[in-house]
Design an enzyme around this catalytic site. Structure first.
Site, PDB file in Angstrom:
ATOM      1  N   ALA A  62      22.410  -9.916   5.777  1.00 40.28           N
ATOM      2  CA  ALA A  62      22.517  -8.754   4.570  1.00 40.28           C
ATOM      3  C   ALA A  62      23.286  -7.117   4.711  1.00 40.28           C
ATOM      4  O   ALA A  62      22.717  -6.667   5.810  1.00 40.28           O
ATOM      5  CB  ALA A  62      21.925  -8.334   3.638  1.00 40.28           C
ATOM      6  N   GLY A 107      20.340 -12.894   5.799  1.00 39.31           N
ATOM      7  CA  GLY A 107      21.416 -13.667   4.131  1.00 39.31           C
ATOM      8  C   GLY A 107      22.044 -14.593   4.916  1.00 39.31           C
ATOM      9  O   GLY A 107      22.137 -15.242   4.397  1.00 39.31           O
ATOM     10  N   GLU A 110      20.307 -18.006   5.267  1.00 38.48           N
ATOM     11  CA  GLU A 110      19.765 -18.065   3.659  1.00 38.48           C
ATOM     12  C   GLU A 110      20.443 -18.786   3.009  1.00 38.48           C
ATOM     13  O   GLU A 110      20.814 -19.877   2.161  1.00 38.48           O
ATOM     14  CB  GLU A 110      19.335 -17.137   2.838  1.00 38.48           C
ATOM     15  CG  GLU A 110      17.628 -16.370   3.593  1.00 38.48           C
ATOM     16  CD  GLU A 110      17.390 -14.926   2.985  1.00 38.48           C
ATOM     17  OE1 GLU A 110      18.054 -13.644   2.984  1.00 38.48           O
ATOM     18  OE2 GLU A 110      16.513 -14.893   1.971  1.00 38.48           O
ATOM     19  N   GLU A 130      14.435  -9.915   8.530  1.00 35.56           N
ATOM     20  CA  GLU A 130      13.282  -8.786   7.344  1.00 35.56           C
ATOM     21  C   GLU A 130      12.355  -8.345   7.399  1.00 35.56           C
ATOM     22  O   GLU A 130      12.299  -6.828   7.741  1.00 35.56           O
ATOM     23  CB  GLU A 130      13.232  -9.610   6.356  1.00 35.56           C
ATOM     24  CG  GLU A 130      14.871 -10.829   6.191  1.00 35.56           C
ATOM     25  CD  GLU A 130      15.240 -11.853   6.044  1.00 35.56           C
ATOM     26  OE1 GLU A 130      15.247 -12.164   7.008  1.00 35.56           O
ATOM     27  OE2 GLU A 130      16.080 -12.133   5.390  1.00 35.56           O
TER      28      GLU A 130
END
Ligand code: DAK
Length: 256
Positions: A62, A107, A110, A130
């Site tokens: 992200a 992300g 993911e 994270e």
């Protein structure tokens, strides 16, 4: 545009196209991925390939700068947007592959885990970092990683934020295969060509039996398998497949 959807013969291709920021995911990219998944679902594509632009990264996660200074509700909506986008890819009627040729963090990993398959080059580095930012994964990582590699290894990666290389990722089952080459799209096409010659009915039922079975007991999973395999027998493709075998010719599947 920082995300491109294109078509190349039987393949739909999503390219994360923000190489200067290592393809870090902004919220508008998550929305674009979600819209692209809808478009692919309505297309004639037989497989989806997801790649990152530039030589360094599939996706560095992200966009950290964008994640800051957002309200609680905005963060929750952001997490749901990412989850929804990657879940749409996971639920496509065609198989998908993420080609990891560099970094795949947070992300980015993911998104790769939302794909049916992941392949990686030797240079690939993966992780869910994270925790190092005081966060936890928000786009499906806490759920998909343990299903892929088991609870203990998933907890190790999520709670340490540690990076794994391609060899360890392959050993753990996080990636299907290590591949050689520096053109992610060509590598993705080569890998997916193993899956696109079959009828969509058999291919979908097979995947559904495995995926739905993992969510339930063995007994209920066997019932799902019995139902879906019986359904597969009812298709014209099954008649064609078995007839072609007996007649010693190549089957012509029509997805019916
Ligand atoms: N976000 C924004 N920019 C990034 C970025 C990222 N994730 N990763 C890299 N960049 C940018 C860098 O800032 C740099 O830009 P400039 O400074 O040149 O403008 C450029 O990309 C090149 O990066 P580096 O100079 O750092 O390149 P290096 O080769 O030295 O290092 C690296 C590569 C991948 C090791 C490093 O860039 C790195 O550590 N990147 C961050 C990895 C990371 O921590 N990713 C985020 C994980 S967290 C949510 C909840 C949780 C999440 C999301 C939502 N909600 C509740 C909504 C969590 C999501 C995550 O993905």
């Amino acid at each position: 545009m920082t995300m491109k959807l294109s078509y190349d013969g039987p393949f739909a291709v999503i390219t994360l196209d923000r190489p200067d920021a290592l393809n870090a995911l902004q919220f508008q990219m998550l929305q674009a991925i979600s819209d692209a998944a809808d478009e692919v679902a309505a297309s004639d594509a037989r497989a989806l390939i997801v790649v990152g632009a530039g030589p360094k990264a599939f996706c560095a996660g992200a966009d950290i700068k964008e994640l800051m200074d957002r309200s609680l509700m905005e963060q929750r909506q952001g997490a749901q947007l990412g989850q929804r986008a990657f879940d749409k890819i996971a639920k496509l009627h065609i198989p998908s592959v993420a080609v990891i040729h560099g970094y795949a963090f947070g992300g980015g990993l993911e998104l790769a885990m939302g794909c049916t398959f992941r392949i990686a080059t030797e240079r690939a580095r993966m992780g869910l970092p994270e925790v190092k930012l005081g966060l936890i994964p928000g786009y499906g990582g806490t759920q998909r990683l343990p299903r892929l590699i088991g609870e203990a290894r998933a907890l190790e990666l999520v709670m340490s934020g540690r990076t794994v290389d391609a060899k360890e990722a392959e050993r753990w089952g996080l990636v299907n295969r290590i591949v050689e080459g520096d053109d992610p799209l060509a590598l993705g096409k080569q890998f997916m060509s193993e899956f696109i010659g079959y009828g969509l009915c058999a291919s979908q039922f097979a995947r559904e039996a495995v995926v739905r079975g993992l969510e339930t007991t063995v007994e209920a999973g066997l019932a799902i398998e019995a139902d879906l395999s019986t359904l597969a027998y009812q298709t014209k493709d099954a008649v064609e497949g078995m007839t072609a075998f007996v007649e010693k010719r190549k089957p012509e599947f029509k997805d019916v």
